[in-house]
Design an enzyme around this catalytic site. Structure first.
Site, PDB file in Angstrom:
ATOM      1  N   ALA A   1       0.477  -1.510   0.068  1.00 22.32           N
ATOM      2  CA  ALA A   1      -0.168  -0.237  -0.021  1.00 22.32           C
ATOM      3  C   ALA A   1       0.859   0.873  -0.327  1.00 22.32           C
ATOM      4  CB  ALA A   1      -0.763   0.214   0.766  1.00 22.32           C
TER       5      ALA A   1
ATOM      6  N   SER B   1      11.851   1.935  -2.355  1.00 22.64           N
ATOM      7  CA  SER B   1      11.453   2.074  -3.158  1.00 22.64           C
ATOM      8  C   SER B   1      13.496   3.135  -3.135  1.00 22.64           C
ATOM      9  CB  SER B   1      10.754   3.743  -3.610  1.00 22.64           C
ATOM     10  OG  SER B   1      11.241   4.655  -4.296  1.00 22.64           O
TER      11      SER B   1
ATOM     12  N   TYR C   1       6.913  11.163   0.172  1.00 24.72           N
ATOM     13  CA  TYR C   1       7.416  10.401  -1.050  1.00 24.72           C
ATOM     14  C   TYR C   1       8.156   9.932   0.121  1.00 24.72           C
ATOM     15  CZ  TYR C   1       7.337   5.756  -3.925  1.00 24.72           C
ATOM     16  OH  TYR C   1       7.625   5.208  -4.511  1.00 24.72           O
TER      17      TYR C   1
ATOM     18  N   LYS D   1       9.718   6.433   2.206  1.00 25.70           N
ATOM     19  CA  LYS D   1      10.178   5.531   1.803  1.00 25.70           C
ATOM     20  C   LYS D   1      11.395   5.105   2.594  1.00 25.70           C
ATOM     21  CE  LYS D   1       7.030   3.318  -0.414  1.00 25.70           C
ATOM     22  NZ  LYS D   1       6.940   2.257  -0.752  1.00 25.70           N
TER      23      LYS D   1
ATOM     24  N   THR E   1       2.658   6.157 -11.512  1.00 27.09           N
ATOM     25  CA  THR E   1       3.234   7.182 -12.283  1.00 27.09           C
ATOM     26  C   THR E   1       3.047   7.980 -13.982  1.00 27.09           C
ATOM     27  OG1 THR E   1       4.183   4.539 -12.666  1.00 27.09           O
ATOM     28  CG2 THR E   1       5.162   5.600 -10.899  1.00 27.09           C
TER      29      THR E   1
END
Length: 225
Positions: free
Chosen positions: A67, A117, A130, A134, A168
């Site tokens: 998620a 990521s 983000y 990550k 993306t």
């Protein structure tokens, strides 16, 4: 047959992971905040939602934290509420699910694989919250692996560069972005959802029985430069 639970299962990566795990013989339960056929409702920002879903599953041996949300803003353009929202889904949501799943995974000798990521370690402009989230997911992975090894739970993560998905689609529709991105990837291609799925399936398999606390990077060599 052992059971795998995938969060974020309605997305491209989640769907690919489900297919790979089913091909490997796992019973798969798909969960997401978005409604989709065959997908159970889950809000990873809610303790009760996480606990109730995990409690409903027999023989849980694998949790896949897929998620995630992306907000493309710089630090100065990111208000605190947005920053907290991204962390609540991407990082704290993974922690909530891991805590909820711990008893079952300890009982069954299970494992956790989270989706991190390359933003966790390569600073990228315009995705501040983000990237921070990550980076947190990657270190959460290491800390849980250390603390839960005694409980016979392995904890790993997969860190891909850009993967074609709804998240993306906007940037991949920009020819200039695609040109710059592919120029930075020595192998010259984005990472397919199936590549992420194969990495997750490996980390969850008996072949990776001695692997824990690792972040498997899928970036086509991007981080070598």
């Amino acid at each position: 047959m052992t059971t795998a639970l995938i969060t974020g299962a309605a997305g491209a990566i989640g769907q690919a992971i489900a297919a790979a795990l089913e091909a490997a013989g796992r019973h798969v339960i798909r969960a997401d905040s978005h409604e989709a056929p065959g997908v159970r409702h889950l809000d990873v920002t809610d303790d009760e939602s996480c606990a109730e879903l995990v409690a409903s599953i027999d023989d849980l041996s694998l949790l896949v934290n897929a998620a995630g949300v992306m907000v493309r803003r710089t630090a100065l353009d990111t208000d605190v509420a947005t920053f907290q929202r991204v962390l609540d889904v991407n990082l704290t949501g993974a922690f909530r699910m891991a805590r909820a799943a711990h008893p079952a995974l300890a009982k069954n000798g299970g494992s956790i694989v989270s989706i991190s990521s390359t933003h966790a370690f390569l600073a990228a402009k315009g995705s501040f919250a983000y990237g921070v989230s990550k980076a947190g997911v990657s270190h959460l992975t290491r800390l849980l692996a250390l603390e839960w090894a005694a409980d016979n739970i392995r904890v790993n993560a997969v860190a891909p560069t850009v993967v074609p998905s709804a998240m993306t689609a906007g940037v991949l529709a920009d020819p200039a972005y695609v040109s710059r991105k592919l120029a930075a990837i020595p192998l010259g291609a984005p990472i397919a959802p199936e590549h992420v799925a194969a990495a997750v399936a490996y980390l969850a398999s008996p072949a990776a029985a001695s692997t824990t606390g690792q972040i498997l990077v899928l970036d086509g060599g991007e981080s070598l430069a």
